[in-house]
Scaffold this motif. Structure first.
Motif, PDB file in Angstrom:
ATOM      1  N   TRP C 120     -29.896  26.921  29.875  1.00 46.21           N
ATOM      2  CA  TRP C 120     -31.331  26.993  29.634  1.00 46.21           C
ATOM      3  C   TRP C 120     -31.813  25.635  29.178  1.00 46.21           C
ATOM      4  CZ3 TRP C 120     -34.598  30.930  30.592  1.00 46.21           C
ATOM      5  CH2 TRP C 120     -35.857  30.971  29.965  1.00 46.21           C
ATOM      6  N   LEU C 121     -33.042  25.277  29.587  1.00 43.84           N
ATOM      7  CA  LEU C 121     -33.649  24.060  29.069  1.00 43.84           C
ATOM      8  C   LEU C 121     -34.760  24.487  28.118  1.00 43.84           C
ATOM      9  CD1 LEU C 121     -33.982  21.967  32.362  1.00 43.84           C
ATOM     10  CD2 LEU C 121     -32.199  21.836  30.614  1.00 43.84           C
ATOM     11  N   TYR C 122     -34.572  24.219  26.838  1.00 41.43           N
ATOM     12  CA  TYR C 122     -35.569  24.738  25.898  1.00 41.43           C
ATOM     13  C   TYR C 122     -36.742  23.802  25.671  1.00 41.43           C
ATOM     14  CZ  TYR C 122     -32.756  22.059  22.484  1.00 41.43           C
ATOM     15  OH  TYR C 122     -32.055  21.092  21.826  1.00 41.43           O
ATOM     16  N   SER C 123     -36.618  22.549  26.086  1.00 44.75           N
ATOM     17  CA  SER C 123     -37.791  21.678  25.985  1.00 44.75           C
ATOM     18  C   SER C 123     -37.568  20.418  26.799  1.00 44.75           C
ATOM     19  CB  SER C 123     -38.078  21.289  24.529  1.00 44.75           C
ATOM     20  OG  SER C 123     -37.068  20.424  24.055  1.00 44.75           O
ATOM     21  N   GLN C 124     -38.686  19.723  27.055  1.00 40.25           N
ATOM     22  CA  GLN C 124     -38.608  18.395  27.656  1.00 40.25           C
ATOM     23  C   GLN C 124     -39.284  17.466  26.674  1.00 40.25           C
ATOM     24  OE1 GLN C 124     -41.083  17.673  31.037  1.00 40.25           O
ATOM     25  NE2 GLN C 124     -39.771  16.038  31.807  1.00 40.25           N
ATOM     26  N   PRO C 125     -38.510  16.837  25.819  1.00 42.38           N
ATOM     27  CA  PRO C 125     -39.110  16.117  24.713  1.00 42.38           C
ATOM     28  C   PRO C 125     -39.033  14.610  24.857  1.00 42.38           C
ATOM     29  CG  PRO C 125     -36.852  16.675  24.194  1.00 42.38           C
ATOM     30  CD  PRO C 125     -37.066  16.975  25.671  1.00 42.38           C
ATOM     31  N   GLU C 126     -39.981  13.922  24.200  1.00 39.84           N
ATOM     32  CA  GLU C 126     -39.733  12.516  23.902  1.00 39.84           C
ATOM     33  C   GLU C 126     -39.418  12.512  22.410  1.00 39.84           C
ATOM     34  OE1 GLU C 126     -42.907   9.773  23.599  1.00 39.84           O
ATOM     35  OE2 GLU C 126     -41.507   8.139  23.287  1.00 39.84           O
ATOM     36  N   TRP C 127     -38.271  12.986  22.116  1.00 41.15           N
ATOM     37  CA  TRP C 127     -37.998  13.223  20.709  1.00 41.15           C
ATOM     38  C   TRP C 127     -37.278  12.073  20.014  1.00 41.15           C
ATOM     39  CZ3 TRP C 127     -34.376  17.989  21.718  1.00 41.15           C
ATOM     40  CH2 TRP C 127     -33.307  17.578  22.526  1.00 41.15           C
ATOM     41  N   THR C 128     -36.980  11.026  20.751  1.00 41.59           N
ATOM     42  CA  THR C 128     -36.281   9.929  20.127  1.00 41.59           C
ATOM     43  C   THR C 128     -36.892   8.595  20.499  1.00 41.59           C
ATOM     44  OG1 THR C 128     -34.147   8.866  19.758  1.00 41.59           O
ATOM     45  CG2 THR C 128     -34.575   9.703  21.962  1.00 41.59           C
ATOM     46  N   ALA C 129     -36.743   7.652  19.608  1.00 42.41           N
ATOM     47  CA  ALA C 129     -37.194   6.288  19.834  1.00 42.41           C
ATOM     48  C   ALA C 129     -36.445   5.435  18.814  1.00 42.41           C
ATOM     49  CB  ALA C 129     -38.692   6.180  19.616  1.00 42.41           C
ATOM     50  N   LEU C 130     -36.561   4.109  18.962  1.00 42.80           N
ATOM     51  CA  LEU C 130     -35.957   3.251  17.945  1.00 42.80           C
ATOM     52  C   LEU C 130     -37.026   2.944  16.907  1.00 42.80           C
ATOM     53  CD1 LEU C 130     -33.725   0.823  20.030  1.00 42.80           C
ATOM     54  CD2 LEU C 130     -33.143   2.968  18.910  1.00 42.80           C
ATOM     55  N   VAL C 131     -36.704   3.174  15.673  1.00 42.78           N
ATOM     56  CA  VAL C 131     -37.668   3.079  14.586  1.00 42.78           C
ATOM     57  C   VAL C 131     -37.277   1.949  13.649  1.00 42.78           C
ATOM     58  CG1 VAL C 131     -38.863   4.419  12.818  1.00 42.78           C
ATOM     59  CG2 VAL C 131     -37.741   5.593  14.712  1.00 42.78           C
ATOM     60  N   THR C 132     -38.283   1.253  13.156  1.00 42.27           N
ATOM     61  CA  THR C 132     -37.985   0.259  12.130  1.00 42.27           C
ATOM     62  C   THR C 132     -39.027   0.343  11.023  1.00 42.27           C
ATOM     63  OG1 THR C 132     -37.404  -2.054  11.738  1.00 42.27           O
ATOM     64  CG2 THR C 132     -39.300  -1.633  13.151  1.00 42.27           C
ATOM     65  N   GLY C 133     -38.785  -0.339   9.932  1.00 45.98           N
ATOM     66  CA  GLY C 133     -39.669  -0.225   8.778  1.00 45.98           C
ATOM     67  C   GLY C 133     -40.987  -0.952   8.986  1.00 45.98           C
ATOM     68  N   LYS C 134     -41.906  -0.591   8.127  1.00 41.24           N
ATOM     69  CA  LYS C 134     -43.268  -1.133   8.212  1.00 41.24           C
ATOM     70  C   LYS C 134     -43.273  -2.654   8.255  1.00 41.24           C
ATOM     71  CE  LYS C 134     -45.490  -0.140   4.584  1.00 41.24           C
ATOM     72  NZ  LYS C 134     -46.038   0.849   3.666  1.00 41.24           N
ATOM     73  N   SER C 136     -40.770  -4.702   8.766  1.00 41.73           N
ATOM     74  CA  SER C 136     -39.528  -5.248   9.312  1.00 41.73           C
ATOM     75  C   SER C 136     -39.793  -6.336  10.339  1.00 41.73           C
ATOM     76  CB  SER C 136     -38.740  -4.099   9.950  1.00 41.73           C
ATOM     77  OG  SER C 136     -37.835  -4.595  10.881  1.00 41.73           O
ATOM     78  N   PRO C 137     -38.926  -7.357  10.401  1.00 40.90           N
ATOM     79  CA  PRO C 137     -39.080  -8.411  11.403  1.00 40.90           C
ATOM     80  C   PRO C 137     -38.623  -8.008  12.803  1.00 40.90           C
ATOM     81  CG  PRO C 137     -37.152  -8.831  10.074  1.00 40.90           C
ATOM     82  CD  PRO C 137     -37.811  -7.637   9.476  1.00 40.90           C
ATOM     83  N   VAL C 138     -38.059  -6.819  12.900  1.00 39.34           N
ATOM     84  CA  VAL C 138     -37.550  -6.394  14.202  1.00 39.34           C
ATOM     85  C   VAL C 138     -38.701  -5.997  15.114  1.00 39.34           C
ATOM     86  CG1 VAL C 138     -36.192  -4.602  15.356  1.00 39.34           C
ATOM     87  CG2 VAL C 138     -35.379  -5.611  13.217  1.00 39.34           C
ATOM     88  N   ARG C 139     -38.765  -6.648  16.284  1.00 40.74           N
ATOM     89  CA  ARG C 139     -39.854  -6.349  17.215  1.00 40.74           C
ATOM     90  C   ARG C 139     -39.345  -5.761  18.517  1.00 40.74           C
ATOM     91  NH1 ARG C 139     -43.404  -6.184  14.516  1.00 40.74           N
ATOM     92  NH2 ARG C 139     -44.081  -7.738  13.042  1.00 40.74           N
ATOM     93  N   GLN C 140     -38.161  -6.180  18.905  1.00 40.62           N
ATOM     94  CA  GLN C 140     -37.613  -5.679  20.158  1.00 40.62           C
ATOM     95  C   GLN C 140     -36.111  -5.463  19.995  1.00 40.62           C
ATOM     96  OE1 GLN C 140     -37.952  -8.742  23.089  1.00 40.62           O
ATOM     97  NE2 GLN C 140     -37.723 -10.341  21.565  1.00 40.62           N
ATOM     98  N   VAL C 141     -35.541  -4.841  21.024  1.00 36.02           N
ATOM     99  CA  VAL C 141     -34.135  -4.444  20.932  1.00 36.02           C
ATOM    100  C   VAL C 141     -33.224  -5.637  20.692  1.00 36.02           C
ATOM    101  CG1 VAL C 141     -32.235  -3.291  22.099  1.00 36.02           C
ATOM    102  CG2 VAL C 141     -34.553  -2.469  22.416  1.00 36.02           C
ATOM    103  N   ALA C 142     -33.520  -6.744  21.335  1.00 26.33           N
ATOM    104  CA  ALA C 142     -32.652  -7.927  21.182  1.00 26.33           C
ATOM    105  C   ALA C 142     -32.559  -8.369  19.726  1.00 26.33           C
ATOM    106  CB  ALA C 142     -33.172  -9.055  22.061  1.00 26.33           C
ATOM    107  N   ASP C 143     -33.592  -8.082  18.939  1.00 24.23           N
ATOM    108  CA  ASP C 143     -33.573  -8.469  17.525  1.00 24.23           C
ATOM    109  C   ASP C 143     -32.531  -7.703  16.736  1.00 24.23           C
ATOM    110  OD1 ASP C 143     -37.208  -8.667  17.408  1.00 24.23           O
ATOM    111  OD2 ASP C 143     -35.695 -10.113  18.066  1.00 24.23           O
ATOM    112  N   LEU C 144     -31.974  -6.662  17.339  1.00 22.85           N
ATOM    113  CA  LEU C 144     -31.033  -5.831  16.595  1.00 22.85           C
ATOM    114  C   LEU C 144     -29.643  -6.448  16.486  1.00 22.85           C
ATOM    115  CD1 LEU C 144     -31.830  -2.227  17.869  1.00 22.85           C
ATOM    116  CD2 LEU C 144     -32.416  -3.241  15.673  1.00 22.85           C
ATOM    117  N   ARG C 145     -29.412  -7.530  17.180  1.00 21.96           N
ATOM    118  CA  ARG C 145     -28.069  -8.107  17.186  1.00 21.96           C
ATOM    119  C   ARG C 145     -27.612  -8.411  15.760  1.00 21.96           C
ATOM    120  NH1 ARG C 145     -24.905 -11.116  20.911  1.00 21.96           N
ATOM    121  NH2 ARG C 145     -26.594 -11.215  22.429  1.00 21.96           N
TER     122      ARG C 145
END
Lengths: 254, 285, 343
Positions: C120-134, C136-145
């Motif tokens: 069964w498929l109970y939902s089609q969600p956009e339930w995840t994303a990458l989150v950072t603090g208010k 934070s200097p992180v702007r894009q994925v590459a900054d995560l290194r």
């Protein structure tokens, strides 16, 4: 090395509030061999500890003065058990009480040879028999070259044959070195065989009940009838049976 | 009875003298195999239960699977990385906890006032179950290495302190009196009588502290870790890789046992003078 | 600190530590019986419920399963899953019969040997994303290194993180992934103990609205659906039970689509967030499409197969395509949906 004069005058001692010794007068001349006998628990060991300054009397004077001048007389104590430090080898047990000079190990070795333990220097205490351990304790006492050797029932924990051998050892060392010896024992035979004079302690609190001179020449023979006679005298001086002391336990015997 | 009559002894069913060569080999063989009997039995049970379907391979992998995962992790250097991280934490925490444990144990054992000062608090801490400390430490110190090392230090401290204190208290009074009779000053008594005399108890505490440190290292790595054997355990669990879980567990067991063996060997060397049953059993080995 | 209070944090981590220490791979609950034997009568039906599976909250709240199975004397028990990793554990060990995971997590489990079936498929969600603090200097994925990122291994946000890293030319070795269950990950981010968090709703929405956190990397098209899974053996033994459960789920799905405000209220109460947060999750980021698992699920799963291989998440030599095929089981759902169409 010569001995020291030991004098206790009107010494009284209490332990844990209980009077143990009262008005005890005691003397041992330099190089003399003095024994202290009495019923079990009367306070003989306490007397010895007073001489060793392990216990302070509440009244009376204690003086130990070396025969050849000098201020501080050295006393050495031999306990009923050998009390060797189990984590030190025999030679280190002997050396640890000696003053720290480069000669210390050599002196330890010499005194171990004198008590017949040559070759056992590197042994651990647990490897020694009772008699051997007591001899090591004796060596430890002697390495400090004491003026006074205090022995607290040193042979009561070994068998009869070993006891005789140890007595001979002590006698020989005393004759060689000339220290003053004070021996506490409950064995009257031992006292009359070894000592020049015998103090008899009795009563509660204990006092000197009697003093017996053993004016026999050395070397003595154990079967000598004179010794037997003296033995009777001492026992008589100890008074009627029972030969134990009533009273509360007080300070546990260490 | 003539002393030299061995046939008489044999007739009475008594063994004569030292065992013969065959006996010696059998006895040695027995001694060597005995520790392996139980593990071999467990291994057999493991294989059997997979074979009979009592457990499924995704719940409990087969021994060959574990072996191949182990080799894979070893070859990639991943196992070494995790082992290194765990050992680092363990040693840092253990040292941080055991050293004060010995020191305070000695102080509490020798000074009544110090004991009154410190001991009640320590006894109170002791009552807290170990796992309960984990979230508390994470809350106070964050999820970094600090929290983990402090946690392990706490685990190691308690048994070391308690055993050392008890060991000091049980040093033979007779020896202390002896030291006094021979003019030992208080420092000499402390270092030449009390300290060596407490060593057996101190070592008991050190070994017990080590095993607790291992337990705390696992607990500390179960939460918010990014490396280490405990982390590997959780990671395997989260990604449905029971084989990694088991490799982690087995590595833990080996390392834990190994470290204890090392400590025990050190103990034997330093305490060669001991006059106890355990010491004589080891001598005969 | 809001809804995810310190007390909750403590409670979860203590429970976590206890469960983790105890349940690493021990089979709890009913073990699968030997093949060919007669299935025992089912006494208890165990399902999980999760804050990321809103329909499960509805049917649990309304008691529809208890209603359905009560007449047969079958008891219903509910277990809270705090993430796909936990749900998979529960399903594999028999602690629950029905587990709610993301599609990616289900595939991973299947590939690692757990015989799951997505029914069964109970939902089609956009339930995840990458989150950072208010701030934070992180702007894009590459900054995560070289930085610390909180994520729960074995869950969809974790997959999302790996995909995001991959898209920026990084791998999981380039960042320090700190293993924390979803609520604890949020807490760590807001406390500043990590630089980023692979978030999951509703905790993610909570972080946004209460903690001022930023969703700095979103890809709705990467979703792998919310899947309801059972063990193959359970499906073989109790196919009728499975269909009856799915029928209740269909009832819940219909109700959810027809009663959006009440749904918000239920989610808010259960996951202890404000209605505003629940509304953001449900209206902006969740949909309840066709629940029959089929080609649409297989298509998104095939997309992540290269990633799984690159990050060596399964033993070498595992056929992931075959696993994806074997995972998806559309039969029961199809029957249920067609039946309800005629009602």
């Amino acid at each position: 090395m010569t001995g020291a004069a030991v004098r206790l005058s009107r010494v009284s001692v209490s332990l844990s509030g209980h009077p143990v010794l009262r008005n005890v007068n005691f003397e041992a001349g330099p190089g003399e061999f003095v024994a202290v006998v009495g019923p079990s628990g009367v306070g003989k060991s306490t007397l010895l500890r007073v001489i060793a300054r392990l216990i302070q009397p509440e009244a009376g004077d204690v003086t130990v003065s070396p025969a050849n001048g000098g201020r501080q007389a050295r006393t050495a104590f031999v306990f009923q058990e050998p009390r060797l430090l189990p984590w030190l080898r025999v030679i280190d047990n002997v050396a640890i009480v000696a003053p720290a000079d480069p000669d210390r190990l050599a002196r330890a070795r010499r005194v171990l040879t004198a008590v017949g333990l040559a070759g056992w220097e590197r042994a651990w205490p647990r490897q020694l028999s009772g008699g051997m351990a007591q001899r090591a304790a004796l060596a430890r006492a002697l390495v400090t070259e004491p003026h006074v050797l205090l022995l607290d029932e040193p042979f009561s924990a070994v068998d009869a044959l070993t006891r005789i051998r140890l007595q001979e050892h002590v006698l020989g060392l005393w004759a060689d070195r000339g220290f003053t010896a004070v021996l506490v024992t409950h064995d009257v035979d031992e006292a009359v065989y070894l000592a020049d004079r015998i103090y008899i302690l009795n009563g509660w609190p204990a006092t000197v009940a009697a003093e017996v001179k053993v004016a026999l020449p050395r070397p003595r023979l154990r079967e000598d009838p004179d010794l037997a006679r003296l033995r009777r005298d001492v026992l008589a001086a100890l008074g009627p049976l029972p030969l134990t002391v009533e009273g509360s336990p007080g300070e546990p015997k260490i | 009875m003539a002393v030299g009559d061995l046939s008489d002894l044999k007739a009475r069913g008594l063994r004569s003298g030292a065992p013969g060569p065959v006996r010696r080999i059998l006895r040695a063989g027995f001694g060597v195999t005995l520790p392996w009997v139980l593990p071999a039995g467990l291994l057999g049970l493991w294989v059997l239960s997979l074979d009979r379907g009592w457990v499924r391979p995704y719940q409990l992998p087969t021994p060959p699977t574990i072996m191949s995962t182990f080799l894979e992790l070893l070859g990639r250097g991943e196992l070494a990385r995790h082992v290194g991280a765990t050992l680092n934490r363990l040693l840092a925490g253990y040292a941080l906890g055991a050293a004060p444990g010995v020191l305070f144990g000695l102080l509490a054992g020798t000074s009544v006032n110090f004991r009154r000062f410190l001991d009640p608090t320590v006894q109170g801490l002791r009552a807290v179950p170990s796992l309960a400390w984990v979230p508390l430490f994470l809350l106070w110190f964050g999820i970094g290495e600090q929290a983990r090392v402090y946690l392990i230090a706490l685990g190691a401290f308690l048994p070391v302190y308690l055993n050392t204190m008890a060991a000091v208290g049980s040093v033979d009074r007779k020896l202390i009196e002896l030291a006094g009779a021979y003019g030992f000053g208080p420092l000499k008594i402390l270092f030449r009588v009390i300290l060596p005399g407490s060593m057996p108890g101190v070592f008991t505490g050190l070994r017990s502290g080590l095993s607790l440190a291992w337990m705390f290292v696992v607990a500390a790595e179960l939460i918010a870790a990014s490396n280490g054997l405990g982390f590997m355990l959780v990671e395997g669990q989260s990604t449905m890789r029971p084989d990694r879980v088991l490799v982690s567990l087995l590595t833990f067991a080996v390392l834990g046992r190994g470290s204890d063996t090392l400590l025990a060997a050190l103990e034997r060397r330093l305490l060669v003078w001991r006059d106890t049953l355990a010491a004589t059993q080891e001598e005969r080995r | 600190m809001g809804a995810v209070s310190r007390r909750q944090f403590l409670k979860f981590t203590v429970a976590l530590a206890a469960v983790e220490a105890g349940s690493a791979c021990a089979p709890a609950g009913a073990p699968a019986p030997a093949p060919g034997s007669v299935p025992k009568r089912l006494d208890v039906l165990r399902l999980d419920y999760a804050y990321y599976n809103p329909v499960s909250l509805v049917i649990r709240r309304k008691g529809w399963l208890e209603e359905e199975f009560g007449r047969d004397g079958i008891r219903v028990e509910w277990v809270l899953s705090l993430g796909s990793n936990k749900a998979n554990e529960f399903t594999a060990s028999g602690t629950v019969h029905f587990g709610s995971t993301a599609g990616s997590a289900a595939l991973l489990a299947r590939a690692n040997g757990v015989p799951l079936k997505t029914v069964w498929l109970y939902s089609q969600p956009e339930w995840t994303a990458l989150v950072t603090g208010k701030d934070s200097p992180v702007r894009q994925v590459a900054d995560l290194r070289g930085r610390k990122v909180a994520a729960t291994r074995g869950t969809d946000p974790w997959f999302f993180l790996l995909r995001a890293l991959d898209s920026a030319g990084l791998s999981q070795r380039d960042v320090e992934i700190v293993q924390l269950q979803h609520p604890d990950g949020e807490h760590a981010l807001l406390q500043g103990q990590v630089d980023a968090w692979a978030g999951l709703d509703p905790h993610m929405a909570h972080a946004e609205l209460v903690g001022g956190a930023r969703l700095f990397f979103r890809r709705p098209e990467w979703n792998t659906y919310g899947t309801l899974n059972v063990l193959e053996s359970f499906l073989d033994q109790y196919p009728d039970v499975v269909e009856r459960v799915l029928a209740v789920y269909e009832r819940g799905r219909t109700w959810a689509r027809q009663n959006p405000e009440e749904l918000v209220a239920i989610l808010a109460e259960e996951s202890k967030v404000t209605p505003e947060i629940a509304r953001r999750v449900l209206t902006e980021r969740t949909a309840f499409p066709d629940p029959v698992p089929g080609d649409q699920l297989k298509a998104v799963l095939r997309e992540i197969i290269p990633l799984i291989q690159k990050e060596q998440l399964v033993p070498a030599g595992v056929d992931l395509k075959a696993a994806a095929e074997a995972l998806v089981e559309s039969g029961p759902a199809r029957r249920v949906v067609s039946k309800s169409a005629f009602r």
